[in-house]
Design a protein around this motif. Sequence first.
Motif, PDB file in Angstrom:
ATOM      1  N   PHE A 107       1.535  83.455   9.857  1.00 18.37           N
ATOM      2  CA  PHE A 107       0.871  83.136  11.394  1.00 18.37           C
ATOM      3  C   PHE A 107      -0.500  82.793  11.136  1.00 18.37           C
ATOM      4  O   PHE A 107      -1.145  82.590  10.067  1.00 18.37           O
ATOM      5  CB  PHE A 107       0.806  84.413  12.253  1.00 18.37           C
ATOM      6  N   SER A 119      -3.001  88.812  10.575  1.00 15.36           N
ATOM      7  CA  SER A 119      -2.223  89.928  11.451  1.00 15.36           C
ATOM      8  C   SER A 119      -1.672  91.220  10.147  1.00 15.36           C
ATOM      9  O   SER A 119      -0.384  91.483  10.580  1.00 15.36           O
ATOM     10  CB  SER A 119      -1.067  89.363  11.946  1.00 15.36           C
ATOM     11  N   TYR A 136      -1.682  95.030   9.180  1.00 11.08           N
ATOM     12  CA  TYR A 136      -1.954  95.976   9.783  1.00 11.08           C
ATOM     13  C   TYR A 136      -2.964  96.926   9.288  1.00 11.08           C
ATOM     14  O   TYR A 136      -3.068  97.427   7.995  1.00 11.08           O
ATOM     15  CB  TYR A 136      -0.591  96.993   9.810  1.00 11.08           C
ATOM     16  N   PRO A 137      -4.103  97.551   9.968  1.00 13.23           N
ATOM     17  CA  PRO A 137      -5.133  98.072   9.491  1.00 13.23           C
ATOM     18  C   PRO A 137      -5.198  99.347   8.981  1.00 13.23           C
ATOM     19  O   PRO A 137      -5.705  99.992   8.307  1.00 13.23           O
ATOM     20  CB  PRO A 137      -6.169  97.998  10.869  1.00 13.23           C
ATOM     21  N   TRP A 138      -3.881  99.966   9.319  1.00 16.08           N
ATOM     22  CA  TRP A 138      -3.701 101.341   8.776  1.00 16.08           C
ATOM     23  C   TRP A 138      -2.932 101.344   7.552  1.00 16.08           C
ATOM     24  O   TRP A 138      -2.606 102.434   6.943  1.00 16.08           O
ATOM     25  CB  TRP A 138      -2.854 102.206   9.827  1.00 16.08           C
ATOM     26  N   TRP A 180      -9.602  95.370   6.423  1.00 17.24           N
ATOM     27  CA  TRP A 180     -10.968  95.179   7.000  1.00 17.24           C
ATOM     28  C   TRP A 180     -11.981  95.138   6.014  1.00 17.24           C
ATOM     29  O   TRP A 180     -13.158  95.212   6.174  1.00 17.24           O
ATOM     30  CB  TRP A 180     -11.158  96.275   8.204  1.00 17.24           C
ATOM     31  N   ASP A 235      -0.268  93.589  19.766  1.00 16.59           N
ATOM     32  CA  ASP A 235      -0.177  92.107  20.310  1.00 16.59           C
ATOM     33  C   ASP A 235       1.035  91.207  19.962  1.00 16.59           C
ATOM     34  O   ASP A 235       1.848  92.021  19.022  1.00 16.59           O
ATOM     35  CB  ASP A 235      -1.509  91.539  19.873  1.00 16.59           C
ATOM     36  N   MET A 266       1.469  88.613  18.302  1.00 10.34           N
ATOM     37  CA  MET A 266       1.666  88.398  16.809  1.00 10.34           C
ATOM     38  C   MET A 266       2.178  89.336  15.983  1.00 10.34           C
ATOM     39  O   MET A 266       3.039  89.249  15.096  1.00 10.34           O
ATOM     40  CB  MET A 266       0.291  87.675  16.183  1.00 10.34           C
ATOM     41  N   GLN A 267       1.897  90.481  16.048  1.00  9.49           N
ATOM     42  CA  GLN A 267       2.307  91.599  15.395  1.00  9.49           C
ATOM     43  C   GLN A 267       3.902  92.095  16.008  1.00  9.49           C
ATOM     44  O   GLN A 267       4.536  92.168  14.836  1.00  9.49           O
ATOM     45  CB  GLN A 267       1.523  93.075  15.678  1.00  9.49           C
ATOM     46  N   LEU A 315       5.623  89.051  14.092  1.00 10.18           N
ATOM     47  CA  LEU A 315       5.812  89.543  12.791  1.00 10.18           C
ATOM     48  C   LEU A 315       7.180  90.483  12.665  1.00 10.18           C
ATOM     49  O   LEU A 315       7.901  90.107  11.349  1.00 10.18           O
ATOM     50  CB  LEU A 315       4.732  90.204  12.126  1.00 10.18           C
ATOM     51  N   MET A 316       7.163  91.411  13.372  1.00 11.70           N
ATOM     52  CA  MET A 316       8.116  92.442  13.028  1.00 11.70           C
ATOM     53  C   MET A 316       9.544  91.781  13.715  1.00 11.70           C
ATOM     54  O   MET A 316      10.644  92.139  12.858  1.00 11.70           O
ATOM     55  CB  MET A 316       8.138  93.686  13.856  1.00 11.70           C
ATOM     56  N   GLN A 361      12.397 100.896  13.798  1.00 12.10           N
ATOM     57  CA  GLN A 361      11.411 100.296  12.440  1.00 12.10           C
ATOM     58  C   GLN A 361      10.397  99.855  13.442  1.00 12.10           C
ATOM     59  O   GLN A 361       9.144 100.024  13.007  1.00 12.10           O
ATOM     60  CB  GLN A 361      12.082  99.435  11.759  1.00 12.10           C
ATOM     61  N   LYS A 402       6.649 101.763  12.741  1.00 11.23           N
ATOM     62  CA  LYS A 402       6.073 101.008  11.853  1.00 11.23           C
ATOM     63  C   LYS A 402       4.801 100.253  12.402  1.00 11.23           C
ATOM     64  O   LYS A 402       3.877  99.821  11.645  1.00 11.23           O
ATOM     65  CB  LYS A 402       6.770 100.041  10.832  1.00 11.23           C
ATOM     66  N   LEU A 403       4.987  99.920  13.694  1.00 15.41           N
ATOM     67  CA  LEU A 403       3.975  98.902  14.391  1.00 15.41           C
ATOM     68  C   LEU A 403       3.675  99.747  15.666  1.00 15.41           C
ATOM     69  O   LEU A 403       2.539 100.139  15.631  1.00 15.41           O
ATOM     70  CB  LEU A 403       4.583  97.698  14.657  1.00 15.41           C
ATOM     71  N   PRO A 442       1.800 103.580  15.420  1.00 13.51           N
ATOM     72  CA  PRO A 442       0.450 103.793  14.660  1.00 13.51           C
ATOM     73  C   PRO A 442      -0.607 103.124  15.664  1.00 13.51           C
ATOM     74  O   PRO A 442      -1.649 103.459  15.724  1.00 13.51           O
ATOM     75  CB  PRO A 442       0.565 102.741  13.397  1.00 13.51           C
ATOM     76  N   GLN A 443      -0.139 101.773  16.145  1.00 18.04           N
ATOM     77  CA  GLN A 443      -1.041 101.253  17.050  1.00 18.04           C
ATOM     78  C   GLN A 443      -1.411 102.075  18.348  1.00 18.04           C
ATOM     79  O   GLN A 443      -2.516 101.743  18.855  1.00 18.04           O
ATOM     80  CB  GLN A 443      -0.483  99.878  17.619  1.00 18.04           C
ATOM     81  N   PHE A 496      -8.363 106.526  10.763  1.00 24.11           N
ATOM     82  CA  PHE A 496      -9.386 106.195  10.066  1.00 24.11           C
ATOM     83  C   PHE A 496      -9.648 104.726  10.120  1.00 24.11           C
ATOM     84  O   PHE A 496     -10.652 104.279   9.836  1.00 24.11           O
ATOM     85  CB  PHE A 496      -9.277 106.478   8.358  1.00 24.11           C
ATOM     86  N   TRP A 497      -8.704 103.931  10.341  1.00 25.48           N
ATOM     87  CA  TRP A 497      -8.700 102.613  10.031  1.00 25.48           C
ATOM     88  C   TRP A 497      -9.137 101.851  11.503  1.00 25.48           C
ATOM     89  O   TRP A 497      -9.493 101.109  11.570  1.00 25.48           O
ATOM     90  CB  TRP A 497      -7.161 101.969  10.155  1.00 25.48           C
ATOM     91  N   ARG A 520     -13.944 103.793  11.844  1.00 25.38           N
ATOM     92  CA  ARG A 520     -14.563 103.175  10.758  1.00 25.38           C
ATOM     93  C   ARG A 520     -15.999 102.925  10.475  1.00 25.38           C
ATOM     94  O   ARG A 520     -16.489 103.090   9.397  1.00 25.38           O
ATOM     95  CB  ARG A 520     -13.904 101.851  10.756  1.00 25.38           C
ATOM     96  N   ARG A 571     -18.102 105.642   8.945  1.00 29.59           N
ATOM     97  CA  ARG A 571     -17.649 106.264   7.516  1.00 29.59           C
ATOM     98  C   ARG A 571     -18.811 105.317   6.435  1.00 29.59           C
ATOM     99  O   ARG A 571     -19.156 104.489   6.833  1.00 29.59           O
ATOM    100  CB  ARG A 571     -16.354 105.752   7.273  1.00 29.59           C
TER     101      ARG A 571
END
Lengths: 269, 385
Positions: free
Chosen positions: A93, A97, A99-101, A144, B275, B277-278, B281-282, B291, B295-296, B299-300, B376-377, B382, B385
Amino acid sequence: MTAESEQKSDQVISIENLSLTFQTSDAPVHALADIDLQVEQGAFVSLIGPSGCGKTTLLRVIADLETPTSGAISVNGVTPHEARLQRAYGYVFQAASLYPWRNIAKNVALPLEIMSLPKAERERRIKANLELVDLAGFEKKYPWQLSGGMQQRASIARALAVEPALLLMDEPFGALDEIVRDHLNEQLLQLWAKTSKTVVFVTHSIPEAVFLSTHIVVMSPRPGRIHEIIVNDLPAERTLDVRETPEFLQIANRVRAGLRASHSYDDIT
Amino acid sequence: MKSLRGALVLIATVAAAIALIAGLWIGPLISVAAFIALFVSCQCGFSLLRTDPMDANSSVVWQDRAIVIAMLSFGTVFGSYVLLHQLGIFESADSPEPGFAFYSLVVSIWALGWLLVEWLADIDSRRGFVRRILGVVIPVLFGAGLLMLWEVLTRALDVPQVLLPSPSAIAERFGNSLSVLWADFKQTFLKAVLIGYAMGCGSGFLIAILIDRSPFLQRGLLPVGNLVSALPIVGIAPIMVMWFGFDWPSKAAVVVVMTFFPMLVNTISGLAASDHMQLDLMKTYAANYWQNLFKLRLPQAAPFIFNALKINSTLALIGAIVAEFFGTPIVGMGFRISTEVGRMNVDMVWAEIAVAAVAGSCFYGLIALIERMLTFWHPSVRSGR
């Protein structure tokens, strides 16, 4: 790259008379009209044109992210939907994109987990593809913590990890500065030469298109259609220096002339 | 900030000087404390005059700071001790009332305590553990100062216990009623709050996922959820007692009603936070619904879900305590508060409030800690930290 050769077995993508109209609240938008395109196995095809010419939409139709209103399209001899379910392509893309985690290795592993590959095979592909894009040693870093160029390289590694024969790239280097972009262009070209993949590459940069492609598809807007397909006969082995040669500039001028002739040149300056 | 410190130094100095002069007639202890306070505040003033903000990090300034902080600590601790000691004397029979010297000393010590916190807050260490220690020490000092002022003023001014008992009286009551407080805590927190919280948050989460999947439920259930959130707690609590009896299940039910909606709404917005794009992507990976969810989208959604968990941790405690005002067995924090108020045992009410405050803060802190570990992400975590 001609319409009549559709039956040949080495056509990876075959599009005939394809149109796509978005229904909006006021007037329908003709995003794509009468598209005919054949992409051979091992070709590097760039779609170039000003914003709004439908180049990204065309790529998304190939990837089954948009459904055409009319016309025929096949990817690997089957419909885009089936090709998507077979995981026939990797898609890169405009933005990385990631995944930050997930750390970089886990991000590359994402499609592999979804394909439920065994762990050993996942590890092998993560290692191989991160090495390919020069990111070995960054497995444990989080997105990041990396620069934009490194993130985009990680996203390319993620697309390659699926080991697709077809790579669809939507302005993957559009957000990067010129120096990083040159470097990634060179790496992409080497990668393509090494792996003999078929690539469809969306860009709005003329030098990028000429430097990378075997075929340059010039598109024009409103409605989005193919204006001209230019065959790039520069030698396959290219370095960044090739951009100074008269042959390169000649093809670049043909592309520029094509864009201007399609009445769209004003839009992109 | 320098002008604030200057003003505090001035207040401390003047008040200490007055205490020193007036204290000569009262007793040696006040005079000594006032003399030390005067000395320390003068040193602070000299330090302020000496310090050039341009070389804030030179070793001389560091040394100077260390000396000032040491003197301020000693001055405040000794002064506080003297004040408490004097209170004991005032309260014994046929003793003088606390006078001008005493209150001047209170003002002076209060100013010194504030200066101490100011000076400590100024330490800008790059070392992590120093910063962490300061992060604990400063709020503890601040709280201790507040308690000290509360103690001294309620006792010196003889504030009636019904209006505001002193911290020492509350602590004494606390120590004498540990078994009762523990039984109340068990009944209200360990049963009603925790079980109601788990059920409310759990059902809110699951129904959010169902609503997200089905447009029909989105139209039907979301307005009902909205309605439930608008119900007044004093209205539903008696009804829940009718339905589920006097014991903790009716309180847990009130907690479920209170915590359900924040969880529902937050999870729904969290699931919508991925979003395009994510999601595309899946789709290119031909990921199936589960899934995609695990997986998306979950967590988001995690920062949103933790937000709801934190809001609910305090809501649940309030809900359970208030619900106990409407019919309850003879145990529970809400029951105790309502009956002890009736018997004018305000110190017991304050002891229950202290339990609620500590339990609520620990509950919230625990969830915030888990949040920091799991998300943490997220940019908000962030940067810390």
